[in-house]
Design a protein around this motif. Structure first.
Motif, PDB file in Angstrom:
ATOM      1  N   UNK A 258      20.336  98.616  -8.442  1.00  0.00           N
ATOM      2  CA  UNK A 258      21.404  98.218  -9.337  1.00  0.00           C
ATOM      3  C   UNK A 258      22.242  97.075  -8.793  1.00  0.00           C
ATOM      4  N   UNK A 259      22.777  96.283  -9.719  1.00  0.00           N
ATOM      5  CA  UNK A 259      23.618  95.147  -9.332  1.00  0.00           C
ATOM      6  C   UNK A 259      24.997  95.228  -9.978  1.00  0.00           C
ATOM      7  N   UNK A 260      25.300  96.370 -10.614  1.00  0.00           N
ATOM      8  CA  UNK A 260      26.621  96.502 -11.253  1.00  0.00           C
ATOM      9  C   UNK A 260      27.266  97.809 -10.801  1.00  0.00           C
ATOM     10  N   UNK A 261      27.361  98.788 -11.714  1.00  0.00           N
ATOM     11  CA  UNK A 261      28.070 100.026 -11.381  1.00  0.00           C
ATOM     12  C   UNK A 261      27.395 100.787 -10.232  1.00  0.00           C
ATOM     13  N   UNK A 262      26.074 100.816 -10.228  1.00  0.00           N
ATOM     14  CA  UNK A 262      25.340 101.561  -9.202  1.00  0.00           C
ATOM     15  C   UNK A 262      24.751 100.579  -8.190  1.00  0.00           C
ATOM     16  N   UNK A 263      25.629  99.832  -7.570  1.00  0.00           N
ATOM     17  CA  UNK A 263      25.242  98.770  -6.649  1.00  0.00           C
ATOM     18  C   UNK A 263      24.354  99.322  -5.527  1.00  0.00           C
ATOM     19  N   UNK A 264      23.155  98.759  -5.416  1.00  0.00           N
ATOM     20  CA  UNK A 264      22.260  99.126  -4.336  1.00  0.00           C
ATOM     21  C   UNK A 264      21.484 100.411  -4.539  1.00  0.00           C
TER      22      UNK A 264
END
Length: 358
Positions: A258-264
């Protein structure tokens, strides 16, 4: 679903829909599946609670509904959604009542008779929207986000299922690119030895079970392990994605995070579906309530891959091998002749999705 669950007190069943949805969690159903059930069941619940809508003119609870209430609700769906969607919604309600009857919350299943009398059926092989390669190329050109483009192009170029895409780890991807190889430990599976620029798709990952040190949120439905070639275009978008990919939270090092809310965090099927739906809506290829014949979803890309590559190669065996849904005797033929047969045929026939200048 099993029958081991028994309500311990009356408070647990004041909201039978909520009770059923909670048990779906225990049975390992995905969040998307639970949300689908909730939309349908709450819609039915609202119908029953509206006196002017249901046939007896009074507000009732799901536990008190008869087959006539259920038939009337199904009838309200006709003309609002496609016939196959009517059948799907009815099947959801049938499963709800069947389960609640099995665990002793309800006395009977009023949907049994309704299902026997329904004309609508769930279309297992719907006629899908026809999109040609030039149009799909323009669609891909509009995908500016590196993650979105990498996800969509991977689905279109490999024909893999959404769960299989989400379960890919860096060890499953062999890329001959200096920058990518310096930054990441790629393709370190034995199955990729001697097969550069390839993706290994395993049949092993399963929902709720640990693979490569991480509990998975999706299952691979592949019958046999498959090695899929990476052509120059897919290689380009994967390298571009890896150049900006956030550090992964999981020690399994997922390919897509993920690159937004669930980064990484590992991308899950719900996130992939959201990405595809968002862009498909912009093109008029997705409508709420639309069925498989209308909406472009991640599974549509599997259909696109199958149709166009099969037409170009005239070789159903190779397409089945790449999809991972072929019998052992046939898949062994392509496994043992992978370099000559699979890669050469694939690279000679796979469609182009990127502008020539890319």
């Amino acid at each position: 679903m099993g029958t081991e669950t028994t309500p311990e007190d009356s408070e647990e069943t004041e909201d039978p829909v909520g009770y059923f949805l909670q048990d779906l969690v225990f049975h390992g159903k995905t969040e998307r599946t639970r949300q689908s059930y909730e939309r349908v069941l709450r819609r039915f619940e609202s119908f029953l609670a509206t006196p002017e809508a249901n046939p007896f003119g009074q507000s009732i609870l799901p536990a008190d509904a008869t087959h006539r209430h259920c038939m009337a609700w199904v009838h309200t769906l006709r003309g609002d959604v496609e016939s196959s969607t009517v059948a799907t919604y009815a099947a959801y309600l049938h499963r709800f009542y069947a389960y609640m009857t099995q665990v002793g919350v309800f006395e009977s299943n009023p949907m049994t008779l309704v299902m026997e009398e329904m004309d609508e059926t769930i279309d297992k092989d719907p006629t899908r929207r026809e999109i040609d390669v030039p149009t799909m190329r323009r669609f891909v050109a509009d995908l500016g986000h590196p993650l979105h483009r990498a996800v969509v192009v991977t689905l279109l170029k490999t024909g893999m299922r959404v769960g299989e895409l989400c379960n890919l780890d860096l060890r499953d991807v062999a890329l001959t690119h200096t920058d990518a190889e310096r930054a990441y430990e790629l393709g370190n599976r034995a199955e990729l030895d001697g097969r550069p620029d390839s993706i290994f798709v395993s049949p092993d990952p399963s929902f709720g079970k640990s693979t490569n040190g991480e509990e998975r949120t999706a299952s691979n439905k592949r019958k046999r392990a498959t090695v899929v070639p990476i052509d120059a275009e897919l290689k380009h978008v994967l390298v571009r994605w890896l150049a900006v990919r956030p550090d992964a939270v999981s020690p399994a090092d997922p390919l897509f995070v993920g690159t937004s809310d669930r980064w990484g965090e590992r991308l899950d099927p719900e996130s992939v579906r959201h990405i595809v739906e968002m862009h498909a809506r912009d093109w008029g290829w997705y409508r709420t309530g639309g069925g498989a014949s209308e909406n472009v979803t991640p599974h549509y890309f599997r259909h696109f891959f199958t149709t166009h590559l099969r037409d170009r190669t005239g070789d159903r065996g190779i397409v089945k091998y790449l999809r991972g849904d072929v019998a052992d005797d046939i898949i062994d033929t392509y496994t043992h002749n992978w370099g000559d047969k699979v890669r050469e045929t694939y690279e000679a026939n796979i469609y182009s999705l990127l502008p020539a200048s890319t």
